[in-house]
Scaffold this motif. Structure first.
Motif, PDB file in Angstrom:
ATOM      1  N   UNK A  23       0.833  -1.199   0.000  1.00 61.70           N
ATOM      2  CA  UNK A  23       0.000   0.000   0.000  1.00 61.70           C
ATOM      3  C   UNK A  23       0.873   1.257   0.000  1.00 61.70           C
ATOM      4  N   UNK A  24       1.883   1.278   0.872  1.00 61.99           N
ATOM      5  CA  UNK A  24       2.751   2.444   0.980  1.00 61.99           C
ATOM      6  C   UNK A  24       3.544   2.645  -0.303  1.00 61.99           C
ATOM      7  N   UNK A  25       4.033   1.567  -0.881  1.00 64.69           N
ATOM      8  CA  UNK A  25       4.806   1.695  -2.126  1.00 64.69           C
ATOM      9  C   UNK A  25       3.926   2.238  -3.249  1.00 64.69           C
ATOM     10  N   UNK A  26       2.691   1.782  -3.335  1.00 66.15           N
ATOM     11  CA  UNK A  26       1.781   2.291  -4.365  1.00 66.15           C
ATOM     12  C   UNK A  26       1.495   3.776  -4.149  1.00 66.15           C
ATOM     13  N   UNK A  27       1.319   4.177  -2.898  1.00 64.25           N
ATOM     14  CA  UNK A  27       1.050   5.581  -2.592  1.00 64.25           C
ATOM     15  C   UNK A  27       2.255   6.452  -2.937  1.00 64.25           C
ATOM     16  N   UNK A  28       3.452   5.973  -2.631  1.00 64.35           N
ATOM     17  CA  UNK A  28       4.667   6.738  -2.952  1.00 64.35           C
ATOM     18  C   UNK A  28       4.827   6.870  -4.463  1.00 64.35           C
ATOM     19  N   UNK A  29       4.604   5.798  -5.184  1.00 62.78           N
ATOM     20  CA  UNK A  29       4.697   5.864  -6.650  1.00 62.78           C
ATOM     21  C   UNK A  29       3.715   6.881  -7.214  1.00 62.78           C
ATOM     22  N   UNK A  30       2.511   6.906  -6.661  1.00 61.52           N
ATOM     23  CA  UNK A  30       1.494   7.856  -7.112  1.00 61.52           C
ATOM     24  C   UNK A  30       1.926   9.293  -6.798  1.00 61.52           C
ATOM     25  N   UNK A  31       2.423   9.518  -5.578  1.00 64.96           N
ATOM     26  CA  UNK A  31       2.860  10.866  -5.197  1.00 64.96           C
ATOM     27  C   UNK A  31       4.056  11.314  -6.028  1.00 64.96           C
ATOM     28  N   UNK A  32       4.967  10.388  -6.340  1.00 64.32           N
ATOM     29  CA  UNK A  32       6.133  10.741  -7.160  1.00 64.32           C
ATOM     30  C   UNK A  32       5.708  11.176  -8.560  1.00 64.32           C
ATOM     31  N   UNK A  33       4.683  10.531  -9.096  1.00 67.85           N
ATOM     32  CA  UNK A  33       4.237  10.838 -10.454  1.00 67.85           C
ATOM     33  C   UNK A  33       3.360  12.082 -10.513  1.00 67.85           C
ATOM     34  N   UNK A  34       2.430  12.202  -9.556  1.00 67.03           N
ATOM     35  CA  UNK A  34       1.359  13.194  -9.688  1.00 67.03           C
ATOM     36  C   UNK A  34       1.307  14.210  -8.558  1.00 67.03           C
ATOM     37  N   UNK A  35       2.139  14.074  -7.551  1.00 71.67           N
ATOM     38  CA  UNK A  35       2.124  15.012  -6.433  1.00 71.67           C
ATOM     39  C   UNK A  35       1.287  14.514  -5.278  1.00 71.67           C
ATOM     40  N   UNK A  36       1.484  15.136  -4.137  1.00 72.91           N
ATOM     41  CA  UNK A  36       0.837  14.682  -2.912  1.00 72.91           C
ATOM     42  C   UNK A  36      -0.678  14.827  -2.967  1.00 72.91           C
ATOM     43  N   UNK A  37      -1.178  15.855  -3.656  1.00 69.82           N
ATOM     44  CA  UNK A  37      -2.625  16.061  -3.725  1.00 69.82           C
ATOM     45  C   UNK A  37      -3.338  14.924  -4.443  1.00 69.82           C
TER      46      UNK A  37
END
Length: 228
Positions: A23-37
């Motif tokens: 879950x955390x790795x997926x969230x980090x990948x998403x934030x890296x690509x698209x930002x924290x928002x």
């Protein structure tokens, strides 16, 4: 019970097995690509091909997810080996590793500051910082670490803000200067900004993270070594 001590649900065979790590790795990948928002439990669950409700077995709120993400990045910062006896080298290494991690994960800088992070990796980072000054009084230890961390947070946030602004404008540094040049020329011609005019007319010196860090460490060194 904080998320760090809360056990995960028992694993079960499903087409999309879950764990806090995934879950955390997926969230980090998403934030890296698209930002924290862009990070939400719904989007993270979609990336894992799982229903959003399944994530609530592993964390209770988005704030817990952010805490887990931050702690994962702290895990990239903490050196694999304990620092030696050189307090200055140890603090400089931690500062440089923090900057490198923040440039890999720009959203990380947005979550620095405020209440202390209490995850195991964040506590290992704090322990490494304090241990570098183990021979100093506690008050000195706290002030030196706080001063260095304040510089690192400020410098990193400034650097990332400039990177974001450049991407948003679509202009590199030279193109941006050509765009604002005529305006600056007119403003400086008013004579109201002599110090700024002197700065622009002088050498083209860009802020340097390591040089600024050395100045900060030079400033706190007498407090650590007992000099005047």
């Amino acid at each position: 019970m904080l998320v760090w001590e809360r056990p995960e649900p028992p694993s079960r065979p499903t087409p999309s097995p879950l764990s806090r790590e995934r879950i955390v790795r997926a969230a980090i990948d998403l934030a890296d690509r698209e930002g924290l928002d862009a990070v939400s439990l719904r989007k993270v669950s979609a990336a894992l091909d799982a229903g959003p409700m399944r994530l609530y077995g592993y964390l209770s709120t988005k704030e817990e997810l952010l805490d887990l993400m931050v702690d994962e990045v702290y895990g990239e910062i903490v050196p694999p080996e304990p620092a030696g006896d050189d307090w200055r080298a140890a603090l400089k290494d931690l500062a440089q590793r923090t900057r490198q991690a923040a440039l890999r994960h720009e959203w990380f800088a947005d979550l620095l500051g405020g209440r202390p992070h209490l995850g195991p990796n964040a506590m290992a980072f704090r322990e490494a910082s304090l241990a570098a000054l183990a021979d100093t009084p506690v008050a000195t230890m706290l002030r030196v670490v706080g001063t260095v961390n304040a510089y690192v947070m400020g410098a990193v946030r400034w650097e990332i803000t400039e990177l974001r602004a450049e991407r948003a404008s679509g202009l590199d540094e030279q193109e941006w200067r050509r765009t604002v040049g005529p305006y600056l020329t007119r403003m400086l011609a008013t004579g109201r900004y002599p110090a700024t005019a002197r700065m622009i007319a002088g050498e083209d010196v860009q802020p340097d993270f390591d040089e600024g860090l050395d100045w900060v460490l030079d400033g706190v060194a007498p407090r650590v070594t007992g000099g005047s």
